[in-house]
Design a protein around this motif. Structure first.
Motif, PDB file in Angstrom:
ATOM      1  N   PHE A  12       1.302  -1.448  -4.371  1.00  0.00           N
ATOM      2  CA  PHE A  12       1.448   0.020  -4.312  1.00  0.00           C
ATOM      3  C   PHE A  12       0.848   0.614  -5.569  1.00  0.00           C
ATOM      4  O   PHE A  12       1.438   0.580  -6.620  1.00  0.00           O
ATOM      5  N   LEU A  13      -0.406   1.128  -5.444  1.00  0.00           N
ATOM      6  CA  LEU A  13      -1.060   1.661  -6.614  1.00  0.00           C
ATOM      7  C   LEU A  13      -1.644   3.042  -6.394  1.00  0.00           C
ATOM      8  O   LEU A  13      -1.667   3.848  -7.297  1.00  0.00           O
ATOM      9  N   GLY A  65      -0.987   5.341  -3.775  1.00  0.00           N
ATOM     10  CA  GLY A  65      -0.349   6.256  -2.849  1.00  0.00           C
ATOM     11  C   GLY A  65      -0.545   5.809  -1.416  1.00  0.00           C
ATOM     12  O   GLY A  65      -0.118   6.478  -0.489  1.00  0.00           O
ATOM     13  N   TRP A  66      -1.229   4.669  -1.232  1.00  0.00           N
ATOM     14  CA  TRP A  66      -1.315   4.057   0.080  1.00  0.00           C
ATOM     15  C   TRP A  66      -1.001   2.583  -0.083  1.00  0.00           C
ATOM     16  O   TRP A  66      -1.088   2.022  -1.154  1.00  0.00           O
ATOM     17  N   SER A 108      -4.370   7.530 -10.282  1.00  0.00           N
ATOM     18  CA  SER A 108      -5.131   7.564  -9.035  1.00  0.00           C
ATOM     19  C   SER A 108      -5.065   8.962  -8.438  1.00  0.00           C
ATOM     20  O   SER A 108      -4.237   9.785  -8.817  1.00  0.00           O
ATOM     21  N   HIS A 131      -1.847  11.072  -9.466  1.00  0.00           N
ATOM     22  CA  HIS A 131      -0.682  10.192  -9.375  1.00  0.00           C
ATOM     23  C   HIS A 131      -0.613   9.280 -10.588  1.00  0.00           C
ATOM     24  O   HIS A 131      -1.653   8.783 -11.063  1.00  0.00           O
ATOM     25  N   ASN A 164       1.247   5.762 -11.299  1.00  0.00           N
ATOM     26  CA  ASN A 164       1.995   4.689 -10.641  1.00  0.00           C
ATOM     27  C   ASN A 164       2.530   5.130  -9.282  1.00  0.00           C
ATOM     28  O   ASN A 164       3.669   4.836  -8.913  1.00  0.00           O
ATOM     29  N   GLY A 165       1.673   5.851  -8.545  1.00  0.00           N
ATOM     30  CA  GLY A 165       2.009   6.247  -7.184  1.00  0.00           C
ATOM     31  C   GLY A 165       2.838   7.504  -7.058  1.00  0.00           C
ATOM     32  O   GLY A 165       3.119   7.940  -5.947  1.00  0.00           O
ATOM     33  N   LYS A 166       3.190   8.130  -8.184  1.00  0.00           N
ATOM     34  CA  LYS A 166       4.020   9.336  -8.140  1.00  0.00           C
ATOM     35  C   LYS A 166       3.234  10.531  -8.663  1.00  0.00           C
ATOM     36  O   LYS A 166       2.539  10.440  -9.676  1.00  0.00           O
ATOM     37  N   SER A 213      -9.671   3.691  -9.350  1.00  0.00           N
ATOM     38  CA  SER A 213      -8.463   4.023 -10.108  1.00  0.00           C
ATOM     39  C   SER A 213      -8.657   3.629 -11.568  1.00  0.00           C
ATOM     40  O   SER A 213      -9.628   2.957 -11.930  1.00  0.00           O
TER      41      SER A 213
END
Length: 540
Positions: free
Chosen positions: A13-14, A16-17, A476, A488, A490-492, A522
């Motif tokens: 998980f990096l 957002g997908w 990312s 994002h 770390n995906g957040k 990324s």
């Protein structure tokens, strides 16, 4: 490539997908595919070699710098007017988000200048009775605008903001004052320093702290609007040095003298340094707009081309070598860098994709002995760190914030082994004595890199502990939309807090024995807090 490497994790998980891993020959289908990603995504091992025996350069504490400009709302490029109220004369100095954004980057250098600084007079001293008005469009004038004015009440208001935020200020002075326009693009005569001297004295007497006084903007060699020959420029810089020495005397915090803030031509810069000599110029500055015009339809392709970006390394090296040979007493600065000139391009220079260019520039600058790097701009145009009027951060602001938070001032040599689309830069870690910080930039749209750091040149027998988790910050774009103005970590999603504060940037902890996994398109900052590098150890 071993199976243990290929199956690092079934689910990563990096971005957002969720990327489902497979074998080397097969690639996973990516749900919600971005137009920027390739049809097939593959996993690949990579290595980054870092020589930790000695640091190669130490950037200044104010290395991270941003500009504030004089352009009024009427400044338009290619039919787009992107400056609005970003001018130093009109921007909202009491907006809490602007203040918080500057504070979060402390210590931030702010360079005040740009083309119209050479059309600005200061309403003070012998010019106190002159009428004072803002810049207005004037078709036949240099830069397309009339003369403008900075009154001292506005100057005090600006400095109230700088004092509240702890910003360090480099002020660009009008270098065309007193010269006569003899034809289009041609000015003759020497600099009339009287207005600048009155302004500098007022600033000093008002106890306003200035880190540097700069003379002129883009008037050197291949100047914009006009050019001043290097010998005349040297004479004018000497006059500025005499003014600074006369007003500030032997003050410990005496401001630096900086010039010429132009486009680099080695012969012109060489002559400037030889003509000024030692103890005159403290820093030599150049500007970078290596991506071309803001209207260019190929900006994204240029940004994601390692070959194209690497071309600027030659200019960094030439500038470093010129200063080292002809002016070893001076620092090398990047006084202004916006990527694309004429205010940049919306949804490119103010979007996530710009961070590939910006962070690569910061890494390249630091590794080529650059002391300060000023981003055009903090606010204004389509290349700003903050959005005009709202002051909400663009992605590059968060990239700058992570650089400030993670990368220390001491630079280490880093080399990516055989992988063109993976870039790496290494510094001593910011907050960990003996720690290591690495910036990894994955420009590939088809490769998940599994990166091993190979450290050499240890000056201690102990290489640090592999049991301490490393810290990772993965940047990312949402759904890998590189033209998004969101980012994002770390995906957040990163966003300002409800009370208008800049969010805290938190890492994830990863087992140090595992390779670093960096997804396509990324960026990752990686910190090894317990590396125990002697070159990075702070001796108390």
């Amino acid at each position: 490539m071993g199976r243990a490497l290929l199956f690092l994790s079934c689910w990563i998980f990096l971005l957002g997908w969720i990327h489902e891993c497979g074998s080397a020959a097969a690639a996973a289908a990516v749900p919600g595919r971005s137009k920027f990603l390739a049809e097939k995504i593959v996993a690949k091992a990579a290595a980054v070699e870092i020589n930790t025996s000695n640091t190669i350069w130490r950037v200044s504490e104010g290395f991270l710098c941003a500009t504030l400009d004089w352009w009024p709302a009427e400044k338009c490029d290619y039919g787009t007017c992107s400056w609005k109220d970003a001018s130093l004369l009109t921007m909202d100095l009491k907006h809490p988000l602007l203040e918080n954004a500057i504070k979060a980057l402390y210590p931030l250098t702010l360079r005040l200048g740009g083309s119209l600084q050479d059309r600005l007079f200061y309403k003070v001293g012998r010019s106190a009775q002159r009428p004072c008005s803002n810049f207005v469009k004037q078709q036949n004038s240099i830069f397309g605008f009339s003369e403008g004015c900075l009154n001292m009440s506005r100057w005090l208001e600006l400095n109230s903001l700088f004092q509240r935020t702890g910003a360090s200020v480099a002020f660009g002075l009008n270098a065309l004052n007193g010269r006569q326009r003899v034809s289009k693009g041609v000015y003759s005569g020497s600099w009339d320093s009287t207005n600048a001297e009155d302004f500098i004295k007022f600033t000093h007497d008002s106890k306003i702290a200035i880190a540097a006084w700069e003379l002129g903007n883009e008037l050197s060699a291949n100047g914009v609007g006009t050019t001043i020959n290097s010998r005349q420029y040297a004479t004018d810089v000497k006059s500025l040095r005499e003014i600074i020495d006369g007003i500030y005397g032997d003050q410990i915090d005496r401001p630096m003298v900086v010039a010429p803030d132009g486009f680099f031509v080695a012969a012109w810069y060489q002559q400037l340094l030889q003509s000024t000599g030692p103890r005159v110029l403290d820093a030599v500055t150049r500007h970078i707009y290596n991506l071309g015009a803001g209207v260019d339809r190929h900006l994204i392709q240029k940004i994601l081309s390692p070959t194209y970006l690497s071309q600027e390394a030659g200019a960094f090296k030439q500038m470093r070598d010129t200063v080292s040979r002809y002016g070893p007493w001076a620092q090398a600065w990047i006084g202004e860098a916006g990527g694309a000139y004429n205010s940049g391009q919306h949804l490119v220079n103010d979007a996530f994709v710009s961070s590939f260019w910006y962070l690569d520039q910061l890494g390249m600058a630091a590794s080529h002995s650059t002391a300060v790097y000023c981003r055009q701009s903090l606010v204004g145009g389509n290349y700003a760190l903050l959005r005009t009027n709202s002051y909400n951060p663009n992605p590059d602001y968060y990239s700058a914030l992570l650089w400030k938070q993670v990368m220390g001032n001491d630079v280490l040599p880093a080399t990516v082994v055989s992988e063109t689309y993976l870039r790496a830069y290494a510094h001593c870690a910011k907050s960990n004595s003996g720690g290591l910080a690495v910036l990894l930039i994955n420009m590939s749209n088809s490769t998940v890199y599994s990166v091993r750091l190979k450290l050499s040149g240890f000056a201690k027998s102990s290489k640090g502990s592999s049991r301490t988790p490393r810290l990772e910050y993965h940047l990312s774009a949402p759904l890998t939309d590189l033209q998004s103005q969101r980012i994002h970590l770390n995906g957040k999603l990163l966003d300002v807090t409800p009370d208008g504060n800049i969010p805290v940037l938190k890492p994830i902890s990863v087992d140090s024995k595992q390779p670093i996994t960096i997804a396509p398109l990324s960026i990752a900052f990686v910190v090894l807090p317990d590396a125990k590098l002697q070159a990075c150890t702070i001796i108390e």
